[in-house]
Design a protein around this motif. Sequence first.
Motif, PDB file in Angstrom:
ATOM      1  N   ARG A 252     131.111 107.502 -61.355  1.00 43.42           N
ATOM      2  CA  ARG A 252     132.430 107.799 -60.785  1.00 43.42           C
ATOM      3  C   ARG A 252     132.541 109.301 -60.591  1.00 43.42           C
ATOM      4  O   ARG A 252     132.282 110.073 -61.510  1.00 43.42           O
ATOM      5  CB  ARG A 252     133.507 107.316 -61.748  1.00 43.42           C
ATOM      6  CG  ARG A 252     134.920 107.503 -61.295  1.00 43.42           C
ATOM      7  CD  ARG A 252     135.887 107.023 -62.391  1.00 43.42           C
ATOM      8  NE  ARG A 252     137.210 106.831 -61.912  1.00 43.42           N
ATOM      9  CZ  ARG A 252     138.110 107.802 -61.744  1.00 43.42           C
ATOM     10  NH1 ARG A 252     137.789 109.041 -62.028  1.00 43.42           N
ATOM     11  NH2 ARG A 252     139.317 107.525 -61.286  1.00 43.42           N
ATOM     12  N   ASP A 253     132.902 109.719 -59.370  1.00 39.88           N
ATOM     13  CA  ASP A 253     133.048 111.141 -59.052  1.00 39.88           C
ATOM     14  C   ASP A 253     134.313 111.312 -58.224  1.00 39.88           C
ATOM     15  O   ASP A 253     134.340 110.948 -57.048  1.00 39.88           O
ATOM     16  CB  ASP A 253     131.823 111.624 -58.280  1.00 39.88           C
ATOM     17  CG  ASP A 253     131.927 113.094 -57.876  1.00 39.88           C
ATOM     18  OD1 ASP A 253     132.700 113.843 -58.493  1.00 39.88           O
ATOM     19  OD2 ASP A 253     131.229 113.481 -56.910  1.00 39.88           O
ATOM     20  N   ARG A 254     135.363 111.869 -58.838  1.00 37.25           N
ATOM     21  CA  ARG A 254     136.649 112.029 -58.148  1.00 37.25           C
ATOM     22  C   ARG A 254     136.788 113.456 -57.656  1.00 37.25           C
ATOM     23  O   ARG A 254     136.566 114.409 -58.394  1.00 37.25           O
ATOM     24  CB  ARG A 254     137.796 111.700 -59.103  1.00 37.25           C
ATOM     25  CG  ARG A 254     139.151 112.079 -58.546  1.00 37.25           C
ATOM     26  CD  ARG A 254     140.029 110.908 -58.358  1.00 37.25           C
ATOM     27  NE  ARG A 254     141.246 111.298 -57.665  1.00 37.25           N
ATOM     28  CZ  ARG A 254     142.462 111.114 -58.120  1.00 37.25           C
ATOM     29  NH1 ARG A 254     142.636 110.532 -59.281  1.00 37.25           N
ATOM     30  NH2 ARG A 254     143.499 111.473 -57.418  1.00 37.25           N
ATOM     31  N   ARG A 255     137.155 113.558 -56.399  1.00 35.00           N
ATOM     32  CA  ARG A 255     137.436 114.847 -55.776  1.00 35.00           C
ATOM     33  C   ARG A 255     138.859 114.811 -55.251  1.00 35.00           C
ATOM     34  O   ARG A 255     139.562 113.826 -55.411  1.00 35.00           O
ATOM     35  CB  ARG A 255     136.462 115.117 -54.623  1.00 35.00           C
ATOM     36  CG  ARG A 255     134.995 115.066 -55.012  1.00 35.00           C
ATOM     37  CD  ARG A 255     134.617 116.266 -55.880  1.00 35.00           C
ATOM     38  NE  ARG A 255     133.290 116.133 -56.449  1.00 35.00           N
ATOM     39  CZ  ARG A 255     132.213 116.694 -55.956  1.00 35.00           C
ATOM     40  NH1 ARG A 255     132.287 117.408 -54.867  1.00 35.00           N
ATOM     41  NH2 ARG A 255     131.054 116.539 -56.553  1.00 35.00           N
TER      42      ARG A 255
ATOM     43  N   LEU B 259     137.278 109.391 -53.794  1.00 39.44           N
ATOM     44  CA  LEU B 259     136.652 108.937 -55.031  1.00 39.44           C
ATOM     45  C   LEU B 259     135.360 108.251 -54.625  1.00 39.44           C
ATOM     46  O   LEU B 259     135.377 107.315 -53.836  1.00 39.44           O
ATOM     47  CB  LEU B 259     137.556 107.943 -55.775  1.00 39.44           C
ATOM     48  CG  LEU B 259     136.922 107.213 -56.958  1.00 39.44           C
ATOM     49  CD1 LEU B 259     136.563 108.185 -58.076  1.00 39.44           C
ATOM     50  CD2 LEU B 259     137.846 106.131 -57.469  1.00 39.44           C
TER      51      LEU B 259
ATOM     52  N   LEU C 200     141.285 109.159 -50.516  1.00 36.90           N
ATOM     53  CA  LEU C 200     142.576 109.287 -51.188  1.00 36.90           C
ATOM     54  C   LEU C 200     143.623 109.942 -50.308  1.00 36.90           C
ATOM     55  O   LEU C 200     144.799 109.904 -50.617  1.00 36.90           O
ATOM     56  CB  LEU C 200     142.407 110.103 -52.480  1.00 36.90           C
ATOM     57  CG  LEU C 200     141.408 109.520 -53.476  1.00 36.90           C
ATOM     58  CD1 LEU C 200     141.209 110.472 -54.642  1.00 36.90           C
ATOM     59  CD2 LEU C 200     141.835 108.156 -53.947  1.00 36.90           C
TER      60      LEU C 200
ATOM     61  N   SER D  26     142.362 103.821 -57.179  1.00 39.17           N
ATOM     62  CA  SER D  26     141.415 104.728 -57.841  1.00 39.17           C
ATOM     63  C   SER D  26     141.572 104.688 -59.363  1.00 39.17           C
ATOM     64  O   SER D  26     140.612 104.929 -60.089  1.00 39.17           O
ATOM     65  CB  SER D  26     141.577 106.156 -57.324  1.00 39.17           C
ATOM     66  OG  SER D  26     142.761 106.751 -57.814  1.00 39.17           O
TER      67      SER D  26
END
Length: 160
Positions: free
Chosen positions: A48-51, A55, A72, A100
Motif C-alpha cells: 500500500r502506497d498512499r500519495r 493510492l 483520490l 481508500s
Amino acid sequence: MDSLHLVHVKLLAADLLSLASRHTSPPSFARCGRTVARAEVVGVVVSRDRREKFLRFLVDDGTGCVPCILWLNHQYLNANDSSSRASDSDPTAEMALKMSELVSLGTLLRVRGRIVLYRGAIQIAVRDVVLEKDPNVEVLHWLQCVHMAKECYDLQPPSA
C-alpha cells in the motif's frame, strides 16, 4: 462488437497479467481474441502506497499480485484522462477517500475497475473496493473464474 468488453470480467491475477495488449488508442486487451476492458479480482492487500492524488496497492490472490490504482482526486483524473467518459468515470473524490480507508495490509478485498497500461505493465484503475469478511470468498472467486473462463471468456467470439 464483442459484449465481453461491457462487463467486469472475473479474473485470477495470473490471467489478468497475461492479457494480450492491443496497440490501439486507448490501449485495449484481449483474452482468446475477445476484448476485455474491465476486471474484478479478489485477494489480500500485500502492499500500500498512499500519495496526495492516488493510492497504489497490490492485491495477491495466490496466482500473482495485481497492481491497482485508486485516484483520490476526481477533478485531476478527468482533466488528465481523455479516455475517461462521464458514464465510466471513476468514483468521486469523497467516495474514493472512503474506499481508500478499506485498503490496509492483510485485508481481503474485491476490486473492480478498468484495465489500463502504466509504463508497459497492466494494472487496474479502481472503480470500487469491497471489504470481504468471509474468507471463503477467495476460493469461491477462484471457482467462478475457472467456470466463467470455461463457459464464457475463452469461447471464440462470433464471426461477423
